[in-house]
Write a protein that holds these residues in place. Structure first.
Motif, PDB file in Angstrom:
ATOM      1  N   GLY A  93       0.816  -1.213   0.000  1.00 27.93           N
ATOM      2  CA  GLY A  93       0.000   0.000   0.000  1.00 27.93           C
ATOM      3  C   GLY A  93       0.845   1.256   0.000  1.00 27.93           C
ATOM      4  N   ASP A  94       1.927   1.246   0.771  1.00 30.42           N
ATOM      5  CA  ASP A  94       2.833   2.400   0.793  1.00 30.42           C
ATOM      6  C   ASP A  94       3.426   2.644  -0.587  1.00 30.42           C
ATOM      7  N   LYS A 127       0.748   3.833  -3.071  1.00 30.27           N
ATOM      8  CA  LYS A 127       0.381   5.227  -2.797  1.00 30.27           C
ATOM      9  C   LYS A 127       1.366   6.198  -3.443  1.00 30.27           C
ATOM     10  N   THR A 128       2.656   5.982  -3.175  1.00 27.63           N
ATOM     11  CA  THR A 128       3.651   6.949  -3.658  1.00 27.63           C
ATOM     12  C   THR A 128       4.023   6.758  -5.124  1.00 27.63           C
ATOM     13  N   VAL A 171      -0.379   5.769  -7.335  1.00 26.07           N
ATOM     14  CA  VAL A 171      -1.552   6.644  -7.185  1.00 26.07           C
ATOM     15  C   VAL A 171      -1.162   8.122  -7.217  1.00 26.07           C
ATOM     16  N   GLN A 172      -0.261   8.528  -6.334  1.00 26.67           N
ATOM     17  CA  GLN A 172       0.153   9.934  -6.308  1.00 26.67           C
ATOM     18  C   GLN A 172       0.897  10.320  -7.583  1.00 26.67           C
ATOM     19  N   SER A 225      -6.919  10.845  -6.972  1.00 25.59           N
ATOM     20  CA  SER A 225      -7.365  10.994  -5.585  1.00 25.59           C
ATOM     21  C   SER A 225      -7.916   9.659  -5.077  1.00 25.59           C
ATOM     22  N   ILE A 226      -7.962   9.533  -3.772  1.00 27.63           N
ATOM     23  CA  ILE A 226      -8.520   8.319  -3.167  1.00 27.63           C
ATOM     24  C   ILE A 226      -9.988   8.170  -3.546  1.00 27.63           C
ATOM     25  N   ILE A 262      -9.772   1.695   0.310  1.00 26.54           N
ATOM     26  CA  ILE A 262      -8.594   2.194  -0.417  1.00 26.54           C
ATOM     27  C   ILE A 262      -7.660   2.916   0.543  1.00 26.54           C
ATOM     28  N   SER A 263      -8.214   3.762   1.387  1.00 29.42           N
ATOM     29  CA  SER A 263      -7.404   4.513   2.342  1.00 29.42           C
ATOM     30  C   SER A 263      -6.666   3.576   3.294  1.00 29.42           C
ATOM     31  N   LEU A 307      -3.752   1.940   1.277  1.00 27.88           N
ATOM     32  CA  LEU A 307      -2.678   2.870   0.921  1.00 27.88           C
ATOM     33  C   LEU A 307      -1.930   3.410   2.127  1.00 27.88           C
ATOM     34  N   ASN A 308      -2.553   3.372   3.296  1.00 25.87           N
ATOM     35  CA  ASN A 308      -1.888   3.838   4.507  1.00 25.87           C
ATOM     36  C   ASN A 308      -1.331   2.693   5.347  1.00 25.87           C
TER      37      ASN A 308
END
Length: 99
Positions: free
Chosen positions: A14-15, A18-19, A22-23, A28-29, A43-44, A47-48
């Motif tokens: 997920g980390d 995310k970086t 996705v980013q 956006s989430i 999703i949150s 990703l977290n």
């Protein structure tokens, strides 16, 4: 003899997603959740790093971004094993093999 990877090299998928995915794509989430047909919370959490990556979610990322689901699932397995190895010394298991 098998090579052991130090647990600190185990990165939660997920980390990474995310970086690096996705980013990097400016998504956006909320938009990701809508495109995947899942809740924003799921999703949150992924990703977290609060939830594990499921095979279904890995396939969703593959379809949306082209990153192979198999690669993502290997990342999850490596992360899970790395976390388990951190507590390996706490396991009390006797050998069942004769030497």
């Amino acid at each position: 003899m098998a090579i052991r990877i130090h647990p600190s090299f185990a990165i939660h998928p997920g980390d990474w997603l995310k970086t690096e995915i996705v980013q990097a794509h400016g998504v956006s989430i909320n938009d990701l959740a809508e495109a995947f047909g899942v809740s924003r919370q799921s999703i949150s959490s992924l990703l977290n790093g609060r939830a594990a990556l499921s095979a279904d979610m890995a396939i969703r990322f593959e379809h949306a971004f082209g990153v192979k689901a198999e690669t993502l699932m290997r990342m999850q397995a490596r992360y899970d094993l790395g976390k388990a190895r951190e507590h390996e010394a706490d396991l009390a298991v006797r050998s069942l093999v004769s030497v």
